[in-house]
Structure formats: structure tokens, C-alpha cells
Design an enzyme around this catalytic site. Structure first.
Site, PDB file in Angstrom:
ATOM      1  CG  ASP A 399      -0.081   4.573   2.362  1.00 26.14           C
ATOM      2  OD1 ASP A 399      -0.435   4.687   3.548  1.00 26.14           O
ATOM      3  OD2 ASP A 399       0.986   4.034   2.019  1.00 26.14           O
ATOM      4  CD  GLU A 452      -0.370   7.679   6.007  1.00 29.63           C
ATOM      5  OE1 GLU A 452      -0.069   7.101   7.056  1.00 29.63           O
ATOM      6  OE2 GLU A 452       0.109   7.358   4.906  1.00 29.63           O
TER       7      GLU A 452
END
Length: 738
Positions: A399, A452
């Protein structure tokens, strides 16, 4: 004269809670050539009894809670047990050898200990035939570290750990403890402050707000060996990911399904819908429900909200037995400020990055990790390896990679400190990500890593050897943003935004991309996917079917957040289940069936996934009809350049009984998929058999339609394909080129 173990300085340190070497004072100590002595510390006790080889003896009482018992030479830790005030009879923790060794120290302080999760934390084990739990923690700036729990009345003086390295590793073996024991660390900082902390390496935690660490026994018997053996073969196959938040997918009697209840239901649903993987929003332990798991305090622990450690193992095992891979969202970029966890862990910013004027990240008000410290990198690397090794996950999605890569991410001038070259790149974070990918791919071939990453940072999916970060896939945030930006426009305004559809193809093959419609796009006022679509209900659902078809056809792997597949109307909320009752409504039934059949076509069609990272897999047919919003292109597999899929997307609302596409010479053309099918809630148009037109006939048709003048000789004539084009639909044809 007092014996050496009553040395005033040693005892004062022990009693005051500042003794860093209790093992030097306590346990079995040599008193003479013929005699040893058992030395015990029992603060507050008036008497202490010892069972020595079956005989109970009272220990000699000294001052300040020190007790001792003279014994014959050569006594072993197994030969005696001590009665505690609560009646427990247990072996002496300080009689057992310390096991943290030089190799452990070298690897850990270098940041390369690949099995650190089997050394740090609370590890059930057996030493010299005696079962118990070995506790190890890194706290270099603490004066004293103790393990506290029900087993010692949460008393910090009873079980101080021994400092086994001058770089701050502490260890103690507590005999007799078993899985289920609750514990925390009690530390005395350099300033004398007493801190109570959860274990950063804890494998399980009790629920907030207590958040006690819990000893677990990892004895689950896996049944997924066939899956693991075949996993590497699946990496080049289709990848259609269903993104799931465990706590809000489906509820029962007002509560989320637990891991075990979820396992069979979700596995069967994924098979029915032709998803190849599930991606779980973080199931690592976290204190705040509203963080969705993205503010992690237990990097080695599944959250207890949905069941036990073994229950999550059962969930993953079940998914594998049904042929579904499991990807885990993982957050190595920042951690929360909660005082019970890692922040200021030993009285200093041990894990935190401190070079910026403010240590808190401006976006999330969390701490960022200090990747310059090898031990911090080892903590994070060990977490990833733990989930792969002990929990059998098949992929890790990292993330907020952008926030790791840039020192100035979210910060203004003066709020960040440049790197040693004066740049904004976080060189230590880059090295960590390269190490992360290198180790995972070397140690676990077939396990995939995803980034990401929302900027244009280069070479995200290029190998480390070639100067890249080494990820397998990058989320294509630009494609997602541009696509949704286009779909949100009302139909009269779409011609002015055609570049939202065409521009992403300029960089579509610069990385290995995954195309996401993720949870982030259906929260915080952004509206659900169906809520983004303009028009009345019929047009909204037609547009959603078109969108899902567009995603399936575009080059890149696929990800869809739960609810998008049936047109969830409300924004997602982690505090309630999806609106499954919508499937009683025909519009929602239709888009659900359409999604299912699109997914089936995707996994069965190599043209859509076999070479989707190569430019040769994509060829434009036409994107010039801006006014009507029509784009068409061919998709190829690398095995046969003559077999292709023709993908046609009509983003407008008109209906064209005869629509002429310029096309390469074709031998055949057969319709495979039409999102305007009445079974999906569409108008049923677009099923007329396509007509392949020679260049001469195609030119006549263009002249008749007013697309070109009769005397226009610019450019060569091309073949044509006459199709029936329904409103707001995706058509997919199987074509054979001449």
C-alpha cells in the site's frame, strides 16, 4: 560477609527494575567446587519453596526478595521447580540457557534475518526437555525489559529479560507457559519512565482497547500442497482479482462472517463468478475499525475480529483447495501513533523516521518507518515472509508505495529534508523495496508482489538487476482515474474527453499493469460505481455493464472491489454488509450475470491475458469517431497473430443498425459477448451477424454514409466490418485475420 549474589549494586538494580543482566545473578550459580546455589528473586514473597528432585525444601530468605537454596554440584534446570504465590509449580526461567546467538545478531542487525519471525516475539519451544515460551524483543534504549502477564500477576519485577547483545536484544525462557497465555512488555526507559507495550512481533492480540499479545501454537495441518506446487505455473495465467473487506462482505445475525464461515461461501462465490484470486484489505491487527486495517499495529498477527490465527489459516487453505489465490494488502509505509504499540517503543523513536521537522505523515497523521535502520527493515521484511511462509498467501500488495519513495510526499517546502544528493527520493526506502522483492522472488517463486503507486516513478516492475524495484505488477492508477473521469461525464460532454480513453495506451506497456476499480473509488463521497454513471436507471446499468466489459478488454490484470459486480447502490461502508438484497431486482441480476460471463470469457481467452504487458497484444482499429463515442481495437495472444479478439465499445446512447468499422482483412468474425443482451437487462440489439466488406464495398458504404467524398483519394482503402451497434455497450468478437 554476604555471598556474591547479595552484591548491593546487583540487588539494587534488580529491585529498582533496572537490572539488564538478571541471568548473571539468578538461576543456578556456582558457589564452590562442590556446591551450586539456586538463587531466586520473588518480590513481596515471605517464603519460597522449591521441589528438588521430588523433595520439597524451603529456600533461605535474604533481603529485598532474594531467596536461595544450596544444592549439590551439577544440578540441572530439569531437577527443580519453584512454587509461586498463586500455587503454580514451574521450572526456574533463569536456569535455562539463552539461545539468541551470534548468527542471529549478525543477520538481524544487518537486516537480513529471513526467519526472524521464528526468533523474535513469543515462541513456544522446548529447552532441555522442558516446554515453555521463549520471549525475545529488540529494545536497545531500555534499561530493563520484563514480560508481564497473568502468569506473574502482571508484575514487572518478576520476569525481567536478559540483555543478550549490546545492540539491544533481550531474551527470557518462561517454562510451563502454553499457547493462549496473554502478555505484554514492561520497559524502563533511559529516563526512568515505565512503559507497557504490545509485542511488535506478536502473532495474535486480544481485542482493543487492552490489545494484549497472545502466545499462539502454530500447529495447523495444511491441505494445499498441490496448490503450492502448481502456484508458479499460474503466474502467467489469467488474473481476475476480487477485492474483499472481510468484515463487510456478508453478515449473519447482525455480525460479520468469521474466517471459517467466510471460507466456503467466498470460495464458492469466486468460482461461480470466475475470479482467480481474492485480495483482502488488511487482516493484520489494527486498533481502529475505521482505518479498514491500513493503520497496522500487529504486523505478524491476523486481526482477532474475525476469528483465531488458525481460523485464518483455514480460510486461506480452503481458498486454495477451491483453486483461488489469496493476496494480502500490506502497509510497510506508516504505522499509527497508538502508545500501546510501536510508537516510542523503548522510550525513543525506535521505528519512526525523525529527520523531518514533523515526524507525522500529513495525510494520515501516522509515523513513517525509518528504513535506514537495518532492524526496522528486517522487521518489515520478516512480516512479509511470515505471511507467505506461515499463512501461505500467494501475493502481497504494498500500500501507498509513493509515500515511501518520496521524502516530500504530501509535504511542502521546509517540511522535509532532502537526501544526501539533495533529491526528494527516499533512497533507504528504495533499497528496502528492492530487498523485499528480491528475497520474496528468490525464496518463494510464484508469489507475486503488487505496488499501489500513483506517480511516474520509473521501473516499478523492472527487475532489481536492471535497476528497477522488482515488483510483479503496478496498479494503473492513471488508467483508473481517467476511465472513471470519462464515465462520470454526461453523454453530450464525452466527446471533449476522448483522450481519457486514448491517452492511457501511450504508457500501457511501460510497466506490467493491473487495472483496478478498488475500494478507494467507492467511499468518501465518490459514489458507488453505479452511482457515478449519468442518466436514468436503464442508462446507468448499461454504462456499468459497458465499464466492466471495457475493463476486461483492456491490457492488464483485473481487480474489482466487492459490490461492483452487481451494482451496489450505496457507497461502501466497513460497518455493514453489502446490499445483497439488490440481487432480487432485475437490473442488478442482469449486471451480476453480465459480470459473471465477462469474467468467464476473460479466463478462457488467452488474447486477454497471455501477453497483456506487451505492445504486440494490442492494436487500434479505430478511435476517430469522437462524436458517437466509439473505440475499437484488437487483442492478441502471443501464440497466434491471426487469431484475435475485436473489442468494440460504444460510450454513447445512440443505436446504429449498421455501423462500419475500418478493419484489417478478415477471414471470419463471430460475436462472443454483447453487454446489451436482454439477459443482462439490455435492449437486445447488436446481435445481427457482422458483414465483412472488401475495400471496394467498404469505400462505397463510407461514401453513402457521407464519411468520405467520392473523389477523396487520401490514404489507402481498407476492409470494413458492418456491425449492429447497440447503445452504451461492449461487443467482443472472435476474428481470424487473413
Amino acid at each position: 560477609m554476604d555471598p556474591f549474589f547479595l552484591n548491593t549494586q546487583h540487588v539494587e538494580l534488580l529491585v529498582s527494575g533496572k537490572q539488564s543482566s538478571p541471568q548473571d545473578l539468578l538461576g543456578i550459580v556456582s558457589e564452590s567446587l562442590n556446591q551450586d546455589r539456586i538463587v531466586l528473586f520473588r518480590p513481596g514473597a515471605e517464603t519460597v519453596f522449591v521441589e528438588l528432585r521430588g523433595k520439597i525444601q524451603q529456600a533461605e530468605s535474604h533481603h529485598s526478595g532474594i531467596f536461595s537454596l544450596p544444592v549439590m554440584k551439577g544440578i540441572s534446570p530439569q531437577d527443580y521447580r519453584v512454587y509461586h504465590q498463586n500455587g503454580l509449580l514451574a521450572h526456574d526461567p533463569y536456569a535455562f540457557p539463552l539461545l539468541w546467538g551470534e548468527i542471529d545478531s549478525f543477520l538481524f542487525h544487518e537486516g537480513t534475518h529471513q526467519r526472524i519471525y521464528e526468533r523474535m516475539g513469543a515462541i513456544p519451544c522446548e529447552i532441555d526437555g522442558v516446554p515453555g515460551v521463549r520471549f525475545i524483543v529488540w529494545a536497545p534504549h531500555a534499561q530493563r525489559v520484563s514480560v508481564i502477564g497473568d502468569f506473574n500477576g502482571w508484575h514487572g519485577l518478576v520476569n525481567p529479560l536478559h540483555k543478550v547483545s549490546d545492540q539491544g536484544v533481550w531474551e527470557l525462557f518462561v517454562p510451563g507457559l502454553t499457547a493462549g497465555a496473554c502478555y505484554k512488555w514492561e520497559m524502563v526507559t533511559e529516563s526512568g519512565q515505565v512503559l507497557i507495550k504490545s509485542d511488535p512481533y506478536g502473532k495474535f492480540f486480544g481485542p482493543p482497547p487492552r490489545s494484549v499479545s497472545v502466545v499462539i501454537d502454530d500447529s495447523y495441518e495444511w491441505n494445499d500442497s498441490e496448490w503450492l506446487e502448481e502456484r508458479i505455473k499460474k503466474t502467467e495465467g489469467p488474473m481476475n482479482i476480487y477485492e474483499v473487506h472481510v468484515g463487510s462482505w456478508q453478515w449473519q445475525e447482525g455480525q460479520p462472517l468469521n474466517y471459517k464461515e467466510l471460507a466456503d461461501q467466498l470460495a464458492l462465490y469466486c468460482k461461480q463468478m470466475h475470479y482467480t484470486h481474492v485480495e483482502l484489505l488488511p487482516v493484520t491487527e489494527h486498533p481502529l475499525n475505521e482505518s479498514w486495517g491500513y493503520q497496522t499495529t500487529g504486523y505478524y498477527a491476523p486481526t482477532s475480529r474475525y476469528g483465531s490465527f488458525e481460523d485464518l489459516q483455514y480460510f486461506i487453505d480452503t481458498m486454495h483447495q477451491h483453486g483461488i489465490g489469496v493476496i494480502l494488502d500490506w502497509v510497510p509505509g506508516h504505522f499509527p501513533i497508538d502508545s500501546f504499540a510501536m510508537s516510542g517503543f523503548d522510550g525513543t523513536p525506535l521505528y519512526e523516521y525523525t529527520r523531518n521537522p514533523s515526524p507525522l505523515h500529513p495525510h494520515w497523521h501516522t509515523y513513517t518507518f525509518d528504513y535506514a535502520k537495518p532492524e526496522v527493515c528486517n522487521f518489515l521484511l520478516g512480516s512479509a515472509l511470515f505471511w507467505i511462509d506461515k499463512m501461505h498467501v500467494d501475493g502481497i500488495r504494498v500500500d501507498a508505495v509513493s509515500s515511501m519513495l518520496y521524502l516530500d510526499y504530501g509535504r511542502y517546502a521546509g517540511e522535509w529534508v532532502p537526501n544526501r544528493y539533495g533529491g526528494r527520493e527516499n533512497l533507504d526506502a528504495i533499497r528496502f523495496l528492492q530487498q523485499f522483492n528480491t528475497v520474496i522472488h528468490e525464496k518463494y517463486p510464484g508469489v507475486l508482489t503488487f505496488a499501489e503507486e500513483s506517480t511516474t516513478f520509473p521501473k516499478i516492475t523492472v527487475s532489481v538487476e536492471e535497476g528497477g524495484l522488482g515488483f510483479d505488477y503496478k496498479w494503473n492508477m492513471g488508467w483508473m482515474h481517467d476511465t472513471l473521469h470519462y464515465f462520470e461525464k454526461d453523454f453530450p460532454y464525452r466527446p471533449y474527453h476522448q483522450s481519457d480513453l486514448t491517452f492511457p495506451q501511450w504508457y500501457a506497456f511501460s510497466e506490467r499493469f493491473l487495472l483496478p476499480f478498488s475500494h478507494d473509488e467507492v467511499v468518501h463521497g465518490k459514489r458507488s460505481l453505479i452511482g457515478k454513471m449519468p442518466g436514468d436507471a436503464w442508462r446507468q446499468f448499461a454504462q456499468l455493464r459497458l465499464l466492466l466489459g471495457y475493463q476486461i478488454c483492456q491490457p492488464g490484470k483485473k481487480l474489482l472491489f466487492m459490490g461492483g459486480e452487481f451494482g451496489q447502490g450505496r457507497e461502501w461502508s466497513p460497518g455493514r454488509e453489502l446490499d445483497w438484497e439488490l440481487l432480487d431486482i432485475s437490473y442488478h441480476q442482469g449486471v451480476h450475470l453480465c459480470s459473471q460471463e465477462l469474467n468467464a470469457l476473460y479466463v478462457q481467452s488467452p488474447q486477454l491475458w497471455q501477453a497483456d504487458h506487451l505492445p504486440s497484444s494490442f492494436r487500434w482499429v479505430d478511435f476517430s469517431d469522437v462524436r458517437n463515442g466509439v473505440v475499437a481495437y484488437l487483442r492478441f495472444a502471443d501464440a497466434d497473430a491471426k487469431k484475435a479478439l475485436l473489442c468494440v465499445h460504444h460510450f454513447g446512447v445512440g443505436y446504429f443498425p449498421h455501423y462500419l468499422l475500418p478493419i484489417l482483412p478478415l477471414e471470419s468474425c463471430d460475436l462472443l459477448m454483447n453487454t446489451d443482451n436482454t439477459r443482462f437487462g439490455g435492449s437486445g440489439k447488436g446481435f445481427r451477424e457482422p458483414e465483412i466488406l472488401t475495400p471496394e464495398i467498404a469505400r462505397q458504404e463510407r461514401e453513402a454514409a457521407g464519411l468520405i467524398e467520392a473523389d477523396d483519394e487520401s490514404g489507402p482503402d481498407c476492409w470494413g466490418l458492418d456491425i449492429e451497434l447497440p447503445p452504451s455497450a461492449t461487443l467482443i468478437f472472435s476474428v481470424t485475420l487473413q
